[in-house]
Structure formats: structure tokens, C-alpha cells
Design a protein around this motif. Structure first.
Motif, PDB file in Angstrom:
ATOM      1  N   GLU A 380     134.304 -15.854  42.082  1.00 21.64           N
ATOM      2  CA  GLU A 380     132.743 -16.799  42.199  1.00 21.64           C
ATOM      3  C   GLU A 380     131.781 -16.222  43.003  1.00 21.64           C
ATOM      4  OE1 GLU A 380     133.425 -21.000  43.439  1.00 21.64           O
ATOM      5  OE2 GLU A 380     135.708 -20.706  43.445  1.00 21.64           O
ATOM      6  N   LEU A 381     132.192 -15.442  43.890  1.00 19.24           N
ATOM      7  CA  LEU A 381     131.104 -14.788  44.725  1.00 19.24           C
ATOM      8  C   LEU A 381     130.709 -13.712  43.837  1.00 19.24           C
ATOM      9  CD1 LEU A 381     132.865 -14.260  48.385  1.00 19.24           C
ATOM     10  CD2 LEU A 381     130.960 -15.509  47.692  1.00 19.24           C
ATOM     11  N   ALA A 382     131.331 -12.955  43.082  1.00 15.84           N
ATOM     12  CA  ALA A 382     130.660 -12.062  41.980  1.00 15.84           C
ATOM     13  C   ALA A 382     129.600 -12.605  41.134  1.00 15.84           C
ATOM     14  CB  ALA A 382     131.786 -11.387  41.130  1.00 15.84           C
ATOM     15  N   LEU A 383     129.612 -13.995  40.785  1.00 17.92           N
ATOM     16  CA  LEU A 383     128.503 -14.634  40.134  1.00 17.92           C
ATOM     17  C   LEU A 383     127.487 -14.941  40.970  1.00 17.92           C
ATOM     18  CD1 LEU A 383     130.929 -16.611  37.683  1.00 17.92           C
ATOM     19  CD2 LEU A 383     129.782 -14.495  37.097  1.00 17.92           C
ATOM     20  N   LEU A 384     127.683 -15.369  42.359  1.00 19.91           N
ATOM     21  CA  LEU A 384     126.839 -16.161  43.328  1.00 19.91           C
ATOM     22  C   LEU A 384     126.130 -15.052  43.925  1.00 19.91           C
ATOM     23  CD1 LEU A 384     129.047 -19.071  44.579  1.00 19.91           C
ATOM     24  CD2 LEU A 384     127.163 -19.279  43.290  1.00 19.91           C
ATOM     25  N   GLU A 389     119.711 -14.597  47.785  1.00 16.37           N
ATOM     26  CA  GLU A 389     118.558 -14.696  48.451  1.00 16.37           C
ATOM     27  C   GLU A 389     117.795 -16.038  48.303  1.00 16.37           C
ATOM     28  OE1 GLU A 389     116.139 -11.533  48.237  1.00 16.37           O
ATOM     29  OE2 GLU A 389     117.215 -10.142  49.397  1.00 16.37           O
ATOM     30  N   GLU A 390     118.055 -16.506  46.891  1.00 14.42           N
ATOM     31  CA  GLU A 390     117.528 -17.620  46.502  1.00 14.42           C
ATOM     32  C   GLU A 390     118.398 -19.084  46.505  1.00 14.42           C
ATOM     33  OE1 GLU A 390     115.906 -17.051  42.388  1.00 14.42           O
ATOM     34  OE2 GLU A 390     115.946 -14.939  42.722  1.00 14.42           O
ATOM     35  N   ILE A 395     126.096 -22.347  50.672  1.00 16.47           N
ATOM     36  CA  ILE A 395     127.164 -22.000  49.708  1.00 16.47           C
ATOM     37  C   ILE A 395     128.182 -21.087  49.998  1.00 16.47           C
ATOM     38  CG2 ILE A 395     127.183 -20.930  47.224  1.00 16.47           C
ATOM     39  CD1 ILE A 395     124.600 -22.491  46.549  1.00 16.47           C
ATOM     40  N   PHE A 396     127.718 -20.006  50.734  1.00 13.30           N
ATOM     41  CA  PHE A 396     128.608 -19.046  50.955  1.00 13.30           C
ATOM     42  C   PHE A 396     129.721 -19.140  52.353  1.00 13.30           C
ATOM     43  CE2 PHE A 396     125.034 -17.473  48.630  1.00 13.30           C
ATOM     44  CZ  PHE A 396     125.444 -16.618  47.683  1.00 13.30           C
ATOM     45  N   THR A 397     129.244 -20.254  52.865  1.00 11.33           N
ATOM     46  CA  THR A 397     129.918 -20.364  54.085  1.00 11.33           C
ATOM     47  C   THR A 397     130.627 -21.668  54.423  1.00 11.33           C
ATOM     48  OG1 THR A 397     127.921 -21.487  55.228  1.00 11.33           O
ATOM     49  CG2 THR A 397     128.183 -19.062  55.395  1.00 11.33           C
ATOM     50  N   THR A 398     130.298 -22.798  53.653  1.00  7.77           N
ATOM     51  CA  THR A 398     130.846 -24.239  53.938  1.00  7.77           C
ATOM     52  C   THR A 398     131.032 -24.754  52.618  1.00  7.77           C
ATOM     53  OG1 THR A 398     128.992 -24.378  55.670  1.00  7.77           O
ATOM     54  CG2 THR A 398     130.175 -26.364  55.111  1.00  7.77           C
ATOM     55  N   GLU A 399     132.359 -25.593  52.574  1.00 10.06           N
ATOM     56  CA  GLU A 399     132.647 -26.417  51.493  1.00 10.06           C
ATOM     57  C   GLU A 399     131.589 -27.552  51.487  1.00 10.06           C
ATOM     58  OE1 GLU A 399     136.545 -28.843  49.657  1.00 10.06           O
ATOM     59  OE2 GLU A 399     136.507 -28.171  51.585  1.00 10.06           O
ATOM     60  N   PHE A 400     131.272 -27.982  49.931  1.00  2.70           N
ATOM     61  CA  PHE A 400     130.401 -28.950  49.901  1.00  2.70           C
ATOM     62  C   PHE A 400     131.254 -30.351  49.984  1.00  2.70           C
ATOM     63  CE2 PHE A 400     128.505 -32.220  47.482  1.00  2.70           C
ATOM     64  CZ  PHE A 400     127.143 -32.422  47.940  1.00  2.70           C
ATOM     65  N   LYS A 401     130.718 -30.981  50.719  1.00  3.54           N
ATOM     66  CA  LYS A 401     131.315 -32.530  50.718  1.00  3.54           C
ATOM     67  C   LYS A 401     130.032 -33.636  50.808  1.00  3.54           C
ATOM     68  CE  LYS A 401     135.785 -31.537  52.867  1.00  3.54           C
ATOM     69  NZ  LYS A 401     136.722 -31.855  53.723  1.00  3.54           N
ATOM     70  N   PRO A 402     130.099 -34.651  50.119  1.00  3.89           N
ATOM     71  CA  PRO A 402     128.912 -35.723  50.302  1.00  3.89           C
ATOM     72  C   PRO A 402     128.902 -36.201  51.900  1.00  3.89           C
ATOM     73  CG  PRO A 402     130.344 -36.018  48.627  1.00  3.89           C
ATOM     74  CD  PRO A 402     130.942 -35.096  48.990  1.00  3.89           C
ATOM     75  N   ALA A 403     127.712 -36.552  52.238  1.00  4.28           N
ATOM     76  CA  ALA A 403     127.446 -37.191  53.670  1.00  4.28           C
ATOM     77  C   ALA A 403     128.309 -38.509  53.767  1.00  4.28           C
ATOM     78  CB  ALA A 403     126.228 -37.482  53.742  1.00  4.28           C
ATOM     79  N   GLU A 404     129.213 -38.382  54.892  1.00  2.46           N
ATOM     80  CA  GLU A 404     130.112 -39.614  55.012  1.00  2.46           C
ATOM     81  C   GLU A 404     129.950 -40.386  56.318  1.00  2.46           C
ATOM     82  OE1 GLU A 404     135.014 -39.796  55.540  1.00  2.46           O
ATOM     83  OE2 GLU A 404     133.896 -37.882  55.045  1.00  2.46           O
ATOM     84  N   ASN A 529     116.001 -23.638  37.977  1.00  4.82           N
ATOM     85  CA  ASN A 529     116.453 -22.646  38.931  1.00  4.82           C
ATOM     86  C   ASN A 529     117.145 -21.481  38.044  1.00  4.82           C
ATOM     87  OD1 ASN A 529     118.618 -21.391  40.656  1.00  4.82           O
ATOM     88  ND2 ASN A 529     118.442 -23.289  42.084  1.00  4.82           N
ATOM     89  N   PRO A 530     116.694 -20.367  38.374  1.00  6.47           N
ATOM     90  CA  PRO A 530     117.378 -19.061  37.624  1.00  6.47           C
ATOM     91  C   PRO A 530     118.635 -18.893  37.807  1.00  6.47           C
ATOM     92  CG  PRO A 530     115.836 -18.598  39.282  1.00  6.47           C
ATOM     93  CD  PRO A 530     115.648 -19.983  39.420  1.00  6.47           C
ATOM     94  N   ALA A 531     119.204 -19.078  38.900  1.00  9.40           N
ATOM     95  CA  ALA A 531     120.563 -19.095  39.320  1.00  9.40           C
ATOM     96  C   ALA A 531     121.641 -19.872  38.423  1.00  9.40           C
ATOM     97  CB  ALA A 531     121.117 -19.377  40.725  1.00  9.40           C
ATOM     98  N   VAL A 532     120.914 -21.239  38.430  1.00 14.63           N
ATOM     99  CA  VAL A 532     121.423 -22.352  37.447  1.00 14.63           C
ATOM    100  C   VAL A 532     121.607 -21.901  35.984  1.00 14.63           C
ATOM    101  CG1 VAL A 532     121.381 -24.791  36.461  1.00 14.63           C
ATOM    102  CG2 VAL A 532     121.100 -24.119  38.980  1.00 14.63           C
TER     103      VAL A 532
END
Length: 616
Positions: A380-384, A389-390, A395-404, A529-532
Motif C-alpha cells: 500500500e505504501l508503494a501506492l501512497l 505531500e498531498e 494516513i501513514f501513521t494511524t489506523e482510521f476509525k470513525p469518531a467514537e 483529488n489526484p491521489a484518488v
């Protein structure tokens, strides 16, 4: 490497010592080469091949309709609510038809065989000579070519998005057609997109326009045809007797009801009471409060006239969310979007309004291994990383979880965090109003077409008001709502998008920059979003399931950490209720559809017993 894998090996020619692969002809297609059923299969496992034909099933829809042409942006088309495919699969034949116990396989229906070029640059279909439209005229390659061209040129904008890399449909003879793909295109999904295209009659449009709303049914060729309509109130479909595909393996044991009637109700509560009164026969319950509290004490349920069941669902759940319109202020700022996410209290909502029946949705690809979990893998990192910079650093340091929250309704911590984000974005609280540098208060409107959903939004609005936002709900009729969504005229809207089991080109329509400004497109949030865009193309070009999973997880992280939407909730099951007059196969329900209209039948003995018990 072939782009679309088949289940037999390519034949090879030895020319000058080199091995040149020939095109491969087959009876089915699968995106990644897995076909459950062999060439001699007689029926799908989830049907009863000896199921009797006959009887009626009455369904309900909570919308309305003003056209029976489902191929246009204009109008609100009538469809059969429920099983996948709806009106398109029931009224119109496809070249190939899905199997609902496989995630990505289709088998020949109108097409007797399919041939895919080893290069992936074209696909050919050989049609069955016995195939007929409902007026008994033959379905030919000319009809298939006409359908492709008219849908791409004059149909709903989604067809132009789906077929943009298909450059030509060439009629080879009356029963053979070739589709050619654009050089350099990512062609993995294109044979599938063509194979599942509904087929129209070219001759039927000699004396009528295509691109107009209408109450005159289009000439179809599927197992059902429209028999009568009460505009906006009901529509009745009748099974085509001795249908040309009735005994094909892909249709055996399916489409067993002689009549399917869909009644329309504008109010969900009235629709539920009509069900208990026997006005219609089957419903899937989408309102948790109703499922938890409004069935058990009803006389018809207590007497077991009405049965209830829960079907497991292996499908990607789809995405249901509050979509924020990033074409408008203040949602162009990611900090504002994140703050809005903090102020939606799912835990309180689930406990107090949904009776704890739902899970929090935390992914675009929920209920699958394509959901991003933990930290990005090396692949995944190879793609991200090229977009680092954008992208949000999290994204690189934390797992996404919705606010709880703790579910108590006390969200002081979340309010403080939200206010800090608003302040960073240039909004401050003055006289209990959240205002920008010009002194204008932040104002947002939730746009709905159903009054019942206000009970969910009103507590959210109270939280927004606590930080000084002027928030409101506007409920309008469904036709006006559709028109405003198609032109992106809203602040916040609730939408649910079902996911394909194998994500592909449809992701361009949902998240791609080009779709953000296309009227009628599905990029509701206005993502640019160009990354998207790049990650969508990685999904489309994936050659293996592993590559697809990696690209999907990467896209998931980018979409969720950019807070384009406020994810809502899901359940990986179907809550169904029905009057006890139907037969069901002994086989296990297919994992990727509830398959009621695809496998149940009218049981005359049960219907007679039910009528007797009810004193009718």
C-alpha cells in the motif's frame, strides 16, 4: 497476460519458435478467473430447478415514478424494488447474467459464447438464435450495437462513464458482434461491463424517441414485461410464458411468479401498516425501530400468518453516509469536514434510535477484506508514498476509525476538538454563533425526501447548534430531491451506494474528478483529488485479487482520512418479513443477493391454508 481470465487455457500457435496465444472462447467470464459452475451445469445451486410457476407476489416501494424508461437522467423510473438488477434484469435481456453465489462471475444468457482477445483489446459475443423480444422478433447483433451506441450517446451520463474506453461495436454478422477497446485502456472490467448491458430493440425506436421520459413501456426481452400501470401508484409485471431462455441453465428455477406487483407508498409508516393488513406480501425491513418494536404484537405476526427471518449477507455493504458537498463552503476545508464528523454521535443514535441493531460503518469497502485496517502495508505504501505531500499525514501513521463516544449523549470532548478545528479553519464563536472573518454564521441544510429520517438528523443538528452552527432540515418531494441531487444543489445529503463485489470502473463515477462536475454523476461529495484518481486506476488495472485488495485499501484510507462524508451504519444481514404463502429452495441462500424474486415461488397449498386460517 490476458486481462479477463477464462477457465480454459489459450491454444497456442508455434510460429518461428515463438508461442502466440489465440483468443479464447468460453461460456462464462470471471474477473479473476474463478468460475464455480462448469460448462455442463444445469442450474444454479441456490434455486429449485423444479419450482412451480404461477401466482403473484406483491411488493412495495416508498418512492414514486413518472417514467418507465430507466436509461435516462431525466425522470424517476419505475423499478422492481429489491433483488439486484431490478427493472433492468427483469424486463431486459443481457448478454450474460451474474451468479449470485459468486462475487464476479457471469454466464451466457443472450450470448451463447464469449471470446476475449489475449491482448484484452476486444471481446466478441455469439448470440443465441432463439432469442426473441417480447413482440417475437429476433434479437440480433444490430440490436446489441444499437443499444451500446444509444446508451453511450443519449443515455444516463453513467453509461458514458462506464463505456468511455469501449470505442466501437462492430456487427460481424446477425449473430456475432465485436466490441473494441481503446488502445492503452485498462480493459480488465470492460468485457464484464458489456456483458451485463441490457439490450434494446433497434426497430422499436424507428417511430419513437429514445431520450424522453415516457409511460409507454420500452420493448423488452427479459422474463417479465410491464402489464399495467397506475402512474405513481403501482406497476404490474407479468411473466412471459414460454420465454426463450426459460430452460437455459442460467434461468432454470428462477423467475417463478406469474405476476409481480409493486405498490408505491409515500409514507413508511403507512406502508408498514398496509403490510400488516395484507395489502402486499413481502418486505425487507430497513427501519431498526420497526423491526425491534412494531412486529411482535401484530395479530398477523402472533398468528404466524406473517413470518420473519434474517438472511446473512456476504456482500460488500455499500456506503451509506452524510455526504458533504465540497463544491460549497465551508466543506472545501478538510478541518470543517473532520469537525462535522466529530459532532455526529453514532453510539447514542444506535442505542436510543436503532435498538443497538447496527454497526458503525468505517470503510468504503465495509464487510470485506478490502477494508483498510491497521497501518498501510508495504505494498500500500508503494501506492501512497508518491502522493505523501498531498495526503493527510495520519494516513501513514494511524489506523482510521470513525469518531467514537460513550453513548451517553455527553460529547464535550468531541465539541472541544471540533471547535479547535473550526478555529484553525478561520471560524470563531461570537455571541453563541460560529462565524467567519466576515461575521457570517455557518449555515448548513440537510436535504431529505422522507420525513422519517428527521428523527436521526435532529439530534445531530442539536450538536451542531451547540457549537454555533445554524443547521436545518428540508424535506421535499422525491422528484424535486432527485433533480437537486443531480445538479449538486445541496449542502448535506444522505445517500447509500451499493458496492460492486469487484470494484472497478464504477469508482470513477463515485470518486473521480471528471464525475464531480457531471450532472447526474454519482460523485456526490464533489471529490477532486489526484491521489484518488490515481488509486482508482490502480484498482481498475489490478490483475490479481491481491493487487485489487491493496489498491482498494489504499483508496479507502485516502477517502476516509479526507472526511468527504460522515459514515453512518450497516448490518451484514437482511431483515425480511413475508406472508406465509411462498416456497423456498432447500439450498442455502446465495451470499450476494437475497434472491427472493430469483428463487422463491408461490405455494398454492400454503396460500390456501393461509386464506382458510384468516377466514377468507
Amino acid at each position: 497476460m490476458r486481462v479477463f481470465f477464462l477457465t480454459c487455457l489459450a491454444a497456442s500457435l508455434l510460429i518461428g519458435g515463438a508461442s502466440i496465444a489465440e483468443p479464447v472462447t468460453n461460456y462464462g467470464l470471471s474477473v479473476f478467473g474463478d468460475l464455480k459452475y462448469g460448462p455442463d451445469f444445469t442450474h444454479f445451486d441456490y434455486v429449485n430447478p423444479d419450482a412451480p410457476k404461477g401466482g403473484i407476489i406483491k411488493l412495495r416501494d416508498t418512492d414514486s415514478f413518472d417514467t418507465v424508461n430507466p436509461f435516462l437522467l431525466k425522470g424517476n423510473a419505475a423499478v422492481i424494488n429489491g433483488d439486484k438488477g431490478g427493472d433492468l434484469y427483469f424486463n431486459f435481456t443481457q448478454l450474460m447474467t451474474p451468479s449470485y453465489d459468486e462475487p464476479d462471475a457471469v454466464y451466457g444468457l443472450l450470448a451463447e459464447t464469449v471470446t476475449v482477445a489475449e491482448s484484452g483489446q476486444w471481446v466478441e459475443f455469439k448470440l443465441r438464435p432463439q432469442a426473441r423480444f417480447h413482440d417475437n422478433t429476433p434479437i440480433t447483433a444490430e440490436d446489441v450495437a444499437f443499444t451500446f451506441n444509444i446508451l453511450k450517446k443519449e443515455g444516463h451520463p453513467r453509461y458514458r462513464m462506464l463505456y468511455r474506453d469501449i470505442i466501437a461495436a462492430k456487427v460481424l454478422d446477425p449473430l456475432n458482434i465485436r466490441f473494441t477497446f481503446r488502445d492503452g485502456a485498462l480493459t480488465r472490467d470492460l468485457p464484464y461491463q458489456v456483458a451485463t448491458m441490457p439490450i434494446l430493440s433497434k426497430a422499436s425506436f424507428d417511430n419513437r424517441e429514445f431520450a424522453v421520459t415516457t409511460m409507454e413501456p420500452l420493448l423488452g426481452s427479459g422474463p417479465y414485461k410491464i402489464a399495467k400501470m397506475n402512474p405513481g401508484r403501482s406497476i404490474t409485471y407479468e411473466r412471459v410464458k414460454n420465454h426463450w431462455a426459460e430452460n437455459l441453465p442460467v434461468h432454470k428455477g428462477r423467475f417463478n411468479f406469474d405476476t409481480i406487483q409493486v405498490d408505491y407508498y409515500r409514507d413508511r409508516d403507512i406502508a408498514l401498516e398496509a403490510f400488516f393488513a395484507g395489502e402486499y406480501d413481502f418486505r425487507e425491513e430497513f427501519t431498526s425501530r420497526s423491526w425491534a418494536t412494531e412486529y411482535e404484537n401484530k395479530p398477523a405476526v402472533k398468528a404466524e400468518f406473517i413470518k420473519r427471518d434474517i438472511f446473512a449477507d456476504a456482500s460488500l455493504t455499500g456506503l451509506q453516509a452524510f455526504f458533504m458537498n465540497t463544491r460549497r463552503e465551508p466543506f472545501q476545508d478538510i478541518r470543517v469536514r473532520k469537525a462535522f464528523n466529530l459532532l455526529f454521535d453514532f453510539e447514542w443514535t444506535n442505542q436510543n434510535l436503532f435498538y443497538g441493531l447496527y454497526e458503525r460503518l468505517g470503510s468504503v469497502f465495509e464487510n470485506s477484506d478490502m477494508k483498510a485496517t491497521g497501518l498501510p502495508s508495504p505494498s500500500e505504501l508503494a501506492l501512497l508514498t508518491p502522493w505523501e505531500e498531498e495526503l493527510p499525514a495520519e494516513i501513514f501513521t494511524t489506523e482510521f476509525k470513525p469518531a467514537e463516544t460513550d453513548g451517553s449523549g455527553n460529547i464535550r470532548k468531541q465539541i472541544h476538538a471540533a471547535l479547535a478545528l473550526f478555529t484553525e479553519a478561520g471560524w470563531t464563536v461570537e455571541n453563541k454563533k460560529l462565524v467567519n472573518a466576515d461575521g457570517h454564521q455557518m449555515q448548513v441544510e440537510f436535504l431529505l425526501y422522507e420525513q422519517s429520517f428527521t428523527r436521526v438528523i435532529n439530534p445531530f443538528i442539536l450538536n451542531l447548534e451547540r457549537v454555533g452552527i445554524e443547521a436545518s432540515v428540508r424535506v421535499i418531494d422525491s422528484a424535486s430531491w432527485q433533480n437537486r441531487i443531480r445538479s449538486f444543489d445541496f449542502d448535506i445529503v444522505v445517500r447509500r451506494f451499493p458496492q460492486s463485489q469487484i470494484p472497478g470502473v464504477e469508482q470513477r463515477d463515485w470518486w473521480g474528478s471528471a464525475a464531480a462536475d457531471t450532472d447526474g454523476g454519482l460523485n456526490i461529495a464533489g471529490v477532486k483529488n489526484p491521489a484518488v484518481n490515481a488509486l482508482i486506476e490502480k484498482i481498475i488495472e489490478a490483475k490479481t485479487r491481491g493487487d485489487l485488495t491493496t489498491a482498494a485499501r489504499a483508496l479507502d484510507r485516502v477517502l476516509m482520512w479526507n472526511y468527504y462524508m460522515i459514515p453512518q451504519w450497516y448490518k451484514n444481514s437482511h431483515f425480511i418479513a413475508y406472508w406465509d404463502k411462498f416456497g423456498r429452495p432447500n439450498a442455502k441462500k446465495p451470499g450476494f443477493d437475497r434472491a427472493v424474486l430469483h428463487s422463491w415461488w408461490y405455494d398454492q397449498a400454503k396460500a390456501d391454508s393461509l386464506a382458510s386460517r384468516r377466514g377468507q
